[in-house]
Design a protein around this motif. Structure first.
Motif, PDB file in Angstrom:
ATOM      1  N   SER A 157       0.657  -0.720  -0.300  1.00 27.23           N
ATOM      2  CA  SER A 157       0.092   0.019  -0.013  1.00 27.23           C
ATOM      3  C   SER A 157       0.637   1.040  -0.655  1.00 27.23           C
ATOM      4  CB  SER A 157      -0.760  -0.234   1.088  1.00 27.23           C
ATOM      5  OG  SER A 157       0.449   0.090   2.201  1.00 27.23           O
ATOM      6  N   GLY A 158       2.304   0.907  -0.601  1.00 31.48           N
ATOM      7  CA  GLY A 158       2.725   2.495  -1.126  1.00 31.48           C
ATOM      8  C   GLY A 158       2.502   3.209  -1.978  1.00 31.48           C
ATOM      9  N   SER A 159       3.573   3.930  -2.224  1.00 28.47           N
ATOM     10  CA  SER A 159       2.302   5.064  -3.088  1.00 28.47           C
ATOM     11  C   SER A 159       2.372   4.638  -4.682  1.00 28.47           C
ATOM     12  CB  SER A 159       3.719   5.952  -3.895  1.00 28.47           C
ATOM     13  OG  SER A 159       5.135   5.150  -4.208  1.00 28.47           O
ATOM     14  N   ILE A 160       2.754   3.201  -5.182  1.00 27.15           N
ATOM     15  CA  ILE A 160       2.559   2.786  -6.258  1.00 27.15           C
ATOM     16  C   ILE A 160       1.063   2.163  -6.184  1.00 27.15           C
ATOM     17  CG2 ILE A 160       2.400   0.951  -7.770  1.00 27.15           C
ATOM     18  CD1 ILE A 160       4.152   3.749  -8.857  1.00 27.15           C
ATOM     19  N   GLY A 161       1.342   1.227  -4.936  1.00 25.99           N
ATOM     20  CA  GLY A 161       0.052   0.287  -4.849  1.00 25.99           C
ATOM     21  C   GLY A 161      -1.404   1.380  -4.522  1.00 25.99           C
ATOM     22  N   ALA A 187      -1.669   3.927  -5.772  1.00 27.10           N
ATOM     23  CA  ALA A 187      -2.173   4.781  -6.521  1.00 27.10           C
ATOM     24  C   ALA A 187      -3.067   4.082  -7.728  1.00 27.10           C
ATOM     25  CB  ALA A 187      -1.280   5.229  -7.429  1.00 27.10           C
ATOM     26  N   TRP A 188      -2.599   2.468  -7.906  1.00 24.46           N
ATOM     27  CA  TRP A 188      -3.729   1.662  -8.426  1.00 24.46           C
ATOM     28  C   TRP A 188      -5.329   1.397  -7.702  1.00 24.46           C
ATOM     29  CZ3 TRP A 188      -2.402   0.307 -12.942  1.00 24.46           C
ATOM     30  CH2 TRP A 188      -1.609  -0.154 -13.724  1.00 24.46           C
ATOM     31  N   ALA A 189      -4.932   1.662  -6.709  1.00 27.60           N
ATOM     32  CA  ALA A 189      -6.024   1.208  -5.315  1.00 27.60           C
ATOM     33  C   ALA A 189      -7.023   2.664  -6.600  1.00 27.60           C
ATOM     34  CB  ALA A 189      -5.891   1.188  -4.261  1.00 27.60           C
ATOM     35  N   ILE A 190      -6.647   3.710  -6.433  1.00 33.71           N
ATOM     36  CA  ILE A 190      -7.139   4.867  -7.183  1.00 33.71           C
ATOM     37  C   ILE A 190      -7.697   4.353  -8.156  1.00 33.71           C
ATOM     38  CG2 ILE A 190      -7.367   6.924  -7.460  1.00 33.71           C
ATOM     39  CD1 ILE A 190      -5.374   7.344  -5.358  1.00 33.71           C
ATOM     40  N   VAL A 191      -6.914   4.171  -9.137  1.00 37.46           N
ATOM     41  CA  VAL A 191      -7.186   3.396 -10.905  1.00 37.46           C
ATOM     42  C   VAL A 191      -8.537   2.950 -11.068  1.00 37.46           C
ATOM     43  CG1 VAL A 191      -6.493   2.491 -12.747  1.00 37.46           C
ATOM     44  CG2 VAL A 191      -4.791   4.194 -11.453  1.00 37.46           C
ATOM     45  N   PHE A 192      -8.658   1.834  -9.691  1.00 36.27           N
ATOM     46  CA  PHE A 192      -9.201   0.381 -10.002  1.00 36.27           C
ATOM     47  C   PHE A 192     -10.986   1.015  -9.362  1.00 36.27           C
ATOM     48  CE2 PHE A 192      -5.345  -1.821 -11.640  1.00 36.27           C
ATOM     49  CZ  PHE A 192      -6.478  -2.287 -12.592  1.00 36.27           C
ATOM     50  N   ALA A 193     -10.567   1.665  -8.051  1.00 33.85           N
ATOM     51  CA  ALA A 193     -11.508   1.819  -8.062  1.00 33.85           C
ATOM     52  C   ALA A 193     -12.485   3.162  -8.496  1.00 33.85           C
ATOM     53  CB  ALA A 193     -11.357   2.610  -6.166  1.00 33.85           C
ATOM     54  N   ALA A 213       3.069  -5.806 -15.307  1.00 37.19           N
ATOM     55  CA  ALA A 213       1.924  -4.694 -15.760  1.00 37.19           C
ATOM     56  C   ALA A 213       3.167  -3.355 -14.665  1.00 37.19           C
ATOM     57  CB  ALA A 213       1.164  -5.324 -14.844  1.00 37.19           C
ATOM     58  N   HIS A 214       3.590  -2.569 -15.696  1.00 34.64           N
ATOM     59  CA  HIS A 214       4.775  -1.774 -14.931  1.00 34.64           C
ATOM     60  C   HIS A 214       3.903  -0.016 -15.549  1.00 34.64           C
ATOM     61  CE1 HIS A 214       7.997   1.407 -15.908  1.00 34.64           C
ATOM     62  NE2 HIS A 214       7.715   1.203 -13.961  1.00 34.64           N
ATOM     63  N   PRO A 215       3.445   0.517 -14.665  1.00 31.19           N
ATOM     64  CA  PRO A 215       3.022   1.688 -14.907  1.00 31.19           C
ATOM     65  C   PRO A 215       3.779   3.054 -14.786  1.00 31.19           C
ATOM     66  CG  PRO A 215       2.728   1.294 -11.807  1.00 31.19           C
ATOM     67  CD  PRO A 215       3.334   0.371 -12.958  1.00 31.19           C
ATOM     68  N   GLY A 216       3.616   3.973 -15.226  1.00 34.33           N
ATOM     69  CA  GLY A 216       3.815   5.602 -14.567  1.00 34.33           C
ATOM     70  C   GLY A 216       3.332   5.779 -13.548  1.00 34.33           C
ATOM     71  N   ASN A 217       4.305   6.696 -12.514  1.00 34.54           N
ATOM     72  CA  ASN A 217       4.253   7.086 -11.389  1.00 34.54           C
ATOM     73  C   ASN A 217       3.194   8.495 -11.509  1.00 34.54           C
ATOM     74  OD1 ASN A 217       3.334   7.267  -8.673  1.00 34.54           O
ATOM     75  ND2 ASN A 217       5.441   7.104  -8.322  1.00 34.54           N
ATOM     76  N   PRO A 218       2.714   8.564 -10.499  1.00 35.97           N
ATOM     77  CA  PRO A 218       1.228   7.619 -10.732  1.00 35.97           C
ATOM     78  C   PRO A 218      -0.063   7.575 -11.989  1.00 35.97           C
ATOM     79  CG  PRO A 218       0.501  10.437  -9.950  1.00 35.97           C
ATOM     80  CD  PRO A 218       1.555   9.998 -10.233  1.00 35.97           C
ATOM     81  N   PRO A 219       0.337   6.560 -11.595  1.00 36.52           N
ATOM     82  CA  PRO A 219      -0.996   6.342 -13.234  1.00 36.52           C
ATOM     83  C   PRO A 219      -2.025   6.128 -12.944  1.00 36.52           C
ATOM     84  CG  PRO A 219      -0.922   4.594 -10.840  1.00 36.52           C
ATOM     85  CD  PRO A 219       0.260   5.260 -10.249  1.00 36.52           C
ATOM     86  N   GLY A 244      -9.591   2.053 -18.144  1.00 34.05           N
ATOM     87  CA  GLY A 244      -9.137   3.088 -18.132  1.00 34.05           C
ATOM     88  C   GLY A 244      -7.369   3.479 -18.920  1.00 34.05           C
ATOM     89  N   MET A 245      -6.484   2.421 -18.519  1.00 31.79           N
ATOM     90  CA  MET A 245      -4.674   2.794 -19.076  1.00 31.79           C
ATOM     91  C   MET A 245      -5.045   2.089 -20.274  1.00 31.79           C
ATOM     92  SD  MET A 245      -4.112   3.249 -15.731  1.00 31.79           S
ATOM     93  CE  MET A 245      -1.961   3.173 -15.971  1.00 31.79           C
ATOM     94  N   SER A 246      -3.710   3.142 -20.414  1.00 28.48           N
ATOM     95  CA  SER A 246      -3.823   3.023 -21.585  1.00 28.48           C
ATOM     96  C   SER A 246      -2.330   1.652 -21.899  1.00 28.48           C
ATOM     97  CB  SER A 246      -2.561   4.096 -22.729  1.00 28.48           C
ATOM     98  OG  SER A 246      -1.865   4.119 -23.787  1.00 28.48           O
ATOM     99  N   VAL A 247      -2.574   0.417 -22.235  1.00 23.68           N
ATOM    100  CA  VAL A 247      -2.183  -0.539 -22.647  1.00 23.68           C
ATOM    101  C   VAL A 247      -1.111  -0.981 -23.700  1.00 23.68           C
ATOM    102  CG1 VAL A 247      -2.478  -3.156 -22.159  1.00 23.68           C
ATOM    103  CG2 VAL A 247      -4.096  -1.755 -21.468  1.00 23.68           C
TER     104      VAL A 247
END
Length: 320
Positions: free
Chosen positions: A16-20, A22-28, A144-150, A180-183
């Motif tokens: 649940s650090g910065s990337i985790g 952020a991913w929660a925000i993306v999917f929620a 699955a490598h994102p930019g930060n923040p995704p 909503g990601m550009s894959v």
């Protein structure tokens, strides 16, 4: 996969650090139910507070698409790993960049998840082969490598290993697209993937130019901020070169290829733009933009630059 079907699937995020977070925000934000896991209850509380702040900020800028409280309610916080990943359709590992830790986590995830669950690492450079090469369920593993923040940089690199099953890759592509990601799916594993190799190439040259007394740190940042970055905000390096010279990227390579080759050789990099390579790139560009539409696209680029300049002026006034 229908939109409603995709969003009925469970997304579990480990770390649940910065990337985790952020991913929660993306999917929620996209309507998925999310389980966010961390071994530290204190870290989970911190992540919950950060997520609440980010959701409010995104709403302020019109980037949320829903009520912050409703979106936040889709995220469950769980300090028990097995419980968090139970019945997950996609598990995203967002732990520190330590190979041994990731290997141990993936071994646990492989045993704790159902046979169809996608196991994805958000590693910045470590490949799925390095993490999961000896796992019995390795066919479910990829990066699955994102930019930060995704939630602000909506690109994700899907990087399968040679052993990753094609249906797992397709399912991951679908879920991240619905979020909503550009894959972007890479054709092979390379350390650092594409995002960080490009970023690293710029940084290596930047450090060299400062070291050699060519430019100051602040002035180099100006070159990117007020020059290259302006164009790269909406077109990439290939399209930039394609639009910079009448005749497109073939004409650009003929004009600039030798100079760029000399610059590379100066740094010990001997990678010439061979005729076959230029032809491959040009062919893909012409699929995207026929030359009879070149002038139209240049005019579009200039209008985008005008809009971006106006936005930057408005932001400067706000800062003042």
């Amino acid at each position: 996969m229908a939109d409603s079907e995709a969003k009925s699937q469970k997304i579990s995020i480990v770390g649940s650090g910065s990337i985790g977070a952020a991913w929660a925000i993306v999917f929620a934000r996209a309507g998925f139910v999310v389980a966010l896991n961390d071994i530290s209850p204190t870290q989970l509380k911190s992540a919950e507070a950060v997520i609440g702040e980010r959701l409010s900020e995104l709403e302020t800028f019109g980037l949320l698409g829903g009520d912050p409280a409703t979106i936040a309610s889709r995220i469950r916080y769980d300090d028990d790993l097995t419980s968090a990943v139970e019945d997950a359709d996609l598990v995203i590992e967002a732990a520190p960049e330590v190979p041994e830790l990731k290997r141990a986590l993936f071994a646990h995830l492989a045993a704790a998840t159902r046979e169809t669950a996608i196991l994805a690492s958000s590693s910045s450079a470590i490949t799925a082969s390095a993490i999961a090469h000896d796992l019995p369920h390795r066919h479910r593993c990829l990066v699955a490598h994102p930019g930060n923040p995704p939630y602000l940089l909506p690109v994700v690199e899907i990087v399968p290993a040679e052993f990753t099953a094609s249906d797992i890759v397709a399912a991951a592509q679908s879920l991240f697209t619905h979020a909503g990601m550009s894959v972007v799916t890479l054709g092979k594993e390379v350390e650092g993937f594409v995002f960080n190799r490009l970023q690293g190439a710029v940084l290596r040259e930047a450090y060299c130019l400062v070291r050699d007394g060519v430019v100051s740190v602040d002035d180099l940042d100006k070159i990117i901020r007020d020059g290259l970055g302006m164009r790269y905000a909406f077109i990439g390096p290939f399209e930039t070169s394609d639009l910079n010279v009448r005749g497109g990227i073939t004409a650009h390579a003929a004009r600039m290829g030798a100079a760029y080759e000399r610059m590379g050789a100066e740094r010990g990099q001997h990678d010439s733009w061979t005729p076959d390579l230029v032809a491959t790139v040009a062919s893909q560009r012409r699929e995207q933009l026929p030359l009879d539409r070149w002038s139209e696209r240049v005019a579009w680029r200039d209008r985008r630059l005008m809009a971006l300049n106006r936005l930057k002026q408005d932001l400067s006034r706000d800062d003042g």
